[in-house]
Write an enzyme that holds these catalytic residues in place. Structure first.
Site, short mmCIF file in Angstrom:
data_model
loop_
_atom_site.label_atom_id
_atom_site.label_comp_id
_atom_site.label_asym_id
_atom_site.label_seq_id
_atom_site.Cartn_x
_atom_site.Cartn_y
_atom_site.Cartn_z
N GLY A 103 18.98 -5.61 25.27
CA GLY A 103 17.66 -5.01 25.50
C GLY A 103 16.62 -6.12 25.59
N GLU A 155 26.56 -5.16 25.34
CA GLU A 155 25.68 -3.99 25.41
C GLU A 155 26.51 -2.71 25.34
N ARG A 198 14.65 -1.23 16.93
CA ARG A 198 13.89 -1.30 15.70
C ARG A 198 13.61 0.13 15.22
N ASP A 249 3.90 1.04 15.94
CA ASP A 249 5.35 1.25 15.97
C ASP A 249 5.83 2.36 15.05
N VAL A 290 19.59 -4.49 18.34
CA VAL A 290 19.99 -3.15 18.80
C VAL A 290 18.85 -2.14 18.65
N HIS A 317 -5.37 -15.56 49.28
CA HIS A 317 -4.21 -16.24 49.84
C HIS A 317 -4.31 -17.73 49.53
N GLY A 339 0.83 -1.20 0.00
CA GLY A 339 0.00 0.00 0.00
C GLY A 339 0.87 1.25 0.00
N ALA A 352 2.87 -4.01 21.26
CA ALA A 352 1.66 -4.40 20.54
C ALA A 352 0.42 -3.76 21.15
N GLY A 361 23.45 -6.08 21.94
CA GLY A 361 22.29 -5.36 22.46
C GLY A 361 21.59 -6.17 23.54
P1 FAD Z 1 3.68 -4.51 12.84
O1 FAD Z 1 3.26 -5.59 13.75
O2 FAD Z 1 5.11 -4.38 12.51
O3 FAD Z 1 2.82 -4.70 11.51
C1 FAD Z 1 2.98 -3.89 10.40
C2 FAD Z 1 2.48 -4.64 9.18
O4 FAD Z 1 2.44 -3.75 8.09
C3 FAD Z 1 3.39 -5.79 8.75
O5 FAD Z 1 2.62 -6.93 8.45
C4 FAD Z 1 4.07 -5.26 7.49
O6 FAD Z 1 4.40 -6.29 6.57
C5 FAD Z 1 2.97 -4.38 6.94
N1 FAD Z 1 3.43 -3.31 6.05
C6 FAD Z 1 4.43 -2.41 6.27
N2 FAD Z 1 4.49 -1.51 5.26
C7 FAD Z 1 3.49 -1.85 4.39
C8 FAD Z 1 3.02 -1.31 3.16
N3 FAD Z 1 3.54 -0.17 2.65
N4 FAD Z 1 2.01 -1.93 2.52
C9 FAD Z 1 1.45 -3.05 3.04
N5 FAD Z 1 1.84 -3.59 4.21
C10 FAD Z 1 2.83 -3.00 4.87
N6 FAD Z 1 5.47 -6.28 21.83
C11 FAD Z 1 4.73 -6.55 22.92
O7 FAD Z 1 3.86 -5.75 23.29
N7 FAD Z 1 4.92 -7.70 23.63
C12 FAD Z 1 5.85 -8.62 23.27
O8 FAD Z 1 6.00 -9.65 23.93
C13 FAD Z 1 6.65 -8.36 22.13
N8 FAD Z 1 7.57 -9.24 21.71
C14 FAD Z 1 8.29 -8.99 20.58
C15 FAD Z 1 9.25 -9.91 20.17
C16 FAD Z 1 9.99 -9.68 19.04
C17 FAD Z 1 11.02 -10.71 18.60
C18 FAD Z 1 9.75 -8.51 18.25
C19 FAD Z 1 10.52 -8.28 16.99
C20 FAD Z 1 8.81 -7.58 18.66
C21 FAD Z 1 8.08 -7.81 19.82
N9 FAD Z 1 7.14 -6.90 20.28
C22 FAD Z 1 6.41 -7.15 21.42
C23 FAD Z 1 6.87 -5.65 19.56
C24 FAD Z 1 5.59 -5.80 18.70
O9 FAD Z 1 5.78 -6.87 17.81
C25 FAD Z 1 5.32 -4.52 17.96
O10 FAD Z 1 5.23 -3.44 18.88
C26 FAD Z 1 4.01 -4.61 17.18
O11 FAD Z 1 4.03 -5.69 16.29
C27 FAD Z 1 3.74 -3.31 16.43
O12 FAD Z 1 2.53 -3.43 15.79
P2 FAD Z 1 2.19 -2.58 14.48
O13 FAD Z 1 0.82 -3.01 14.09
O14 FAD Z 1 2.49 -1.17 14.70
O15 FAD Z 1 3.24 -3.07 13.38
P1 NAD Z 2 15.83 -2.37 22.77
O1 NAD Z 2 15.79 -0.91 22.56
O2 NAD Z 2 14.98 -2.98 23.80
O3 NAD Z 2 17.32 -2.82 23.09
C1 NAD Z 2 18.38 -2.53 22.24
C2 NAD Z 2 19.65 -2.53 23.08
O4 NAD Z 2 20.74 -2.49 22.20
C3 NAD Z 2 19.76 -1.31 23.98
O5 NAD Z 2 20.09 -1.72 25.29
C4 NAD Z 2 20.83 -0.48 23.33
O6 NAD Z 2 21.57 0.27 24.26
C5 NAD Z 2 21.68 -1.55 22.69
N1 NAD Z 2 22.47 -1.12 21.54
C6 NAD Z 2 22.13 -0.24 20.57
N2 NAD Z 2 23.13 -0.15 19.65
C7 NAD Z 2 24.11 -1.01 20.06
C8 NAD Z 2 25.38 -1.38 19.54
N3 NAD Z 2 25.83 -0.87 18.39
N4 NAD Z 2 26.13 -2.28 20.24
C9 NAD Z 2 25.67 -2.81 21.39
N5 NAD Z 2 24.46 -2.49 21.93
C10 NAD Z 2 23.70 -1.61 21.27
O7 NAD Z 2 15.55 -3.01 21.33
P2 NAD Z 2 15.32 -4.52 20.90
O8 NAD Z 2 15.70 -5.44 21.96
O9 NAD Z 2 15.94 -4.64 19.56
O10 NAD Z 2 13.76 -4.56 20.71
C11 NAD Z 2 13.11 -3.60 19.88
C12 NAD Z 2 11.79 -3.24 20.44
O11 NAD Z 2 10.86 -4.30 20.22
C13 NAD Z 2 11.79 -3.05 21.95
O12 NAD Z 2 12.20 -1.78 22.32
C14 NAD Z 2 10.35 -3.26 22.27
O13 NAD Z 2 9.66 -2.07 22.05
C15 NAD Z 2 9.92 -4.31 21.27
N6 NAD Z 2 9.91 -5.62 21.95
C16 NAD Z 2 9.09 -5.78 23.02
C17 NAD Z 2 9.08 -6.98 23.69
C18 NAD Z 2 8.21 -7.13 24.89
O14 NAD Z 2 7.34 -6.31 25.06
N7 NAD Z 2 8.42 -8.14 25.71
C19 NAD Z 2 9.89 -8.02 23.27
C20 NAD Z 2 10.72 -7.81 22.18
C21 NAD Z 2 10.71 -6.61 21.52
#
Ligand code: FAD
Ligand code: NAD
Length: 473
Positions: A190, A211, A278, A318, A276, A450, A122, A326, A188
């Site tokens: 994180g 880190e 997103r 995001d 590191v 409890h 899109g 999410a 990273g």
């Molecule tokens: P997304 O989920 O990224 O969805 C965007 C969608 O848009 C994708 O399907 C993409 O393909 C599509 N898209 C992009 N551009 C276009 C375009 N131009 N045309 C058509 N389609 C397009 N968050 C939590 O709250 N709890 C967690 O436990 C958690 N764990 C995570 C673990 C990992 C490994 C990762 C990577 C992320 C995690 N997150 C977690 C973060 C969470 O996944 C995101 O915050 C969330 O998915 C964001 O939702 P969104 O709808 O903004 O975007």
């Molecule tokens: P993050 O921001 O949580 O952690 C990235 C880490 O990498 C930071 O501590 C940062 O200081 C470090 N870093 C950055 N550049 C670096 C470098 N060059 N060398 C070494 N360290 C470096 O990001 P993430 O772990 O990639 O996750 C991305 C986002 O996805 C999170 O911030 C979160 O919003 C989402 N997420 C959420 C969950 C959850 O809710 N449980 C799980 C996974 C991801």
């Protein structure tokens, strides 16, 4: 397929698909464009969260936890399981099934709500028109009264460790390994680094996290982060802070060159995960003649109601400011839908819970102690350790604590921080309390069953006033 919609949503992650369902519930005609294609070539709804994020990572965290229990923990309960065998391909298969069931569920919800799923790319054109390019076929122009951009985020790449998904992986690759690497490096420490590091550490990898910052989990309350670090290191994960990764060389193993306060260092690993952070995903999202405002870090600029600078165009999840979570995106999606039909939707950004699904889990809502100090806010603190709760003892999880901070004058709860068993579930009570502007006294006077882990929340609330029962205050 229609060419005329009340609302077109671009992106079917938790921000876009939830917003779309709410729009449909409110009687709007909705089309959702999403380009995600999973590894078997099939388009799939749910975005990052369902396909390569929240859900698959939690599936592997749960599986690896079961393995750890069978291997090390059941014996102390008097359960002997004999020799435990690991079947990583089956673990990945189970994870894929969980993902497919859930993404299939969204497809059903779209059908039930008469939402059109448009599989492809899109692009926002002028005058709220959208160019839709199907995976197979020609681009076409669609009209909409309102457009919601929900295109999510993608992993940040660093030049020092280019991802090939073979030896150097991002989170997508770390969710697909079919055997346990002997040594795993993670750049990273994180959220992703700790969650993915935990999975592979539990399954037997020697995990070292590098880190950049000098502080571990800088966004987390420092007392909680300190306790968590102690537990992670006891589990065998090595966390090295203040590391500047210079480059990585691939051969039979991956050789990582980095610098810390002691000078030049080298780390040899079998797999390297880069986690590191997103970045907002806006690649090829707007036509040249569309002047969509973004900020200096590439996020689509929005106001508190997720309105962009273009009337009728919204952005959620995001791709806009705020935590990349999410549930934050989903709330924004619902808010926008309600405001489109003139209802008073809003998001309370002060009460968004965070959870890191490690063991122990880390969860928090509201202010950290450091932020209260720097703002000069007067506060009182109550802490309570899980070791003093019967339930945590019965579960053999007597680790971690609950920490509550309340305003010193009004007693209003300002922040709740938990490191310990089921922190992800316990934080819900704290979010609700803060949403209702509760005082620590309100929580202290609320009856908690409890024996439960939630008694630690109750006791921490009592401790704010120096009257926890099972603790010498
Ligand atoms: P997304 O989920 O990224 O969805 C965007 C969608 O848009 C994708 O399907 C993409 O393909 C599509 N898209 C992009 N551009 C276009 C375009 N131009 N045309 C058509 N389609 C397009 N968050 C939590 O709250 N709890 C967690 O436990 C958690 N764990 C995570 C673990 C990992 C490994 C990762 C990577 C992320 C995690 N997150 C977690 C973060 C969470 O996944 C995101 O915050 C969330 O998915 C964001 O939702 P969104 O709808 O903004 O975007
Ligand atoms: P993050 O921001 O949580 O952690 C990235 C880490 O990498 C930071 O501590 C940062 O200081 C470090 N870093 C950055 N550049 C670096 C470098 N060059 N060398 C070494 N360290 C470096 O990001 P993430 O772990 O990639 O996750 C991305 C986002 O996805 C999170 O911030 C979160 O919003 C989402 N997420 C959420 C969950 C959850 O809710 N449980 C799980 C996974 C991801």
């Amino acid at each position: 397929m229609s060419s005329n919609y009340d609302v077109i949503v671009i992106g079917a992650g938790p921000a876009g698909y939830v917003g779309a369902i709410r729009c449909a519930q409110l009687g709007l005609r909705v089309g959702v464009i999403d380009e995600f294609v999973r590894k078997d070539g099939e388009p799939s709804l749910g975005g990052t969260c369902l396909n390569v994020g929240c859900i698959p990572s939690k599936a592997l965290l749960d599986s690896s936890d079961e393995y750890l229990k069978a291997e090390h923990e059941l014996a102390s309960h008097g359960i002997k399981v004999g020799s435990v065998e690991l079947d990583v391909p089956q673990m990945i298969k189970r994870k894929d099934k969980v993902v497919q069931d859930l993404t299939g569920g969204i497809k059903q919800l779209f059908k039930a709500n008469k939402i059109e799923w448009l599989q492809g790319h899109g692009k926002l054109l002028a005058d709220r028109k959208v160019e839709f390019t199907p995976h197979k076929g020609k681009a076409q122009t669609l009209d909409a009264e309102h457009v919601i951009l929900a295109t999510g985020s993608t992993p940040i790449d660093i030049g020092a460790a280019p991802v090939d998904q073979e030896q150097v992986l991002n989170s997508d690759g770390a969710l697909e390994l079919t055997e346990v690497p002997k040594r795993m490096g993670v750049i990273g420490a994180g959220v992703i680094g700790l969650e993915m590091g935990s999975v592979w550490n539990r399954l037997g990898s020697k995990v070292v996290l590098l880190e950049a910052q000098d502080t571990f989990l800088a966004a987390v309350d420092s007392q909680i982060a300190k306790e968590a670090r102690k537990q992670f290191e006891a589990q065998g994960m090595e966390i090295r802070l203040g590391c500047r990764v210079k480059d990585s060389r691939k051969g039979k193993t991956v050789s990582i060159h980095y610098e810390d306060t002691d000078g030049k260092q080298n780390l040899q690993v079998d797999k390297l995960v880069v986690s590191v952070g997103r970045r907002p995903h806006t690649d090829n999202l707007t036509h040249d003649d569309v002047d969509l405002l973004t900020d200096e870090r590439g996020y689509v600029h929005v106001n508190d109601y997720c309105e962009t600078n273009i009337p009728g165009v919204y952005a959620v999840g995001d791709v806009v400011r705020g935590p990349m979570l999410a549930h934050k995106g989903s709330e924004e999606g619902m808010m926008v839908a309600e405001r489109i039909v003139g209802q008073p939707g809003e998001v309370n950004y002060e009460t968004i819970p965070w959870v890191i699904y490690t063991d122990p889990e880390i969860a928090w809502v509201g202010k950290t102690e450091a932020s209260l100090k720097s703002a000069g806010t007067p506060y009182r603190t109550g802490t309570f350790g899980f070791a003093a709760t019967g339930r945590a003892r019965a579960m053999d999880k007597p680790v971690g604590m609950v920490k509550i901070m309340a305003h010193a004058e009004t007693d209003r709860i300002l922040g709740v921080h938990i490191v310990g068993p089921q922190a992800s579930e316990l934080i819900g009570e704290a979010v609700l309390a803060m949403e209702y502007a509760a005082s620590a006294e309100d929580l202290a006077r609320t009856i908690h069953a409890h024996p439960t882990l939630s008694e630690a929340v109750h006791e921490a609330a009592l401790a704010v006033d120096g009257r926890a029962i099972h603790k010498a205050n």
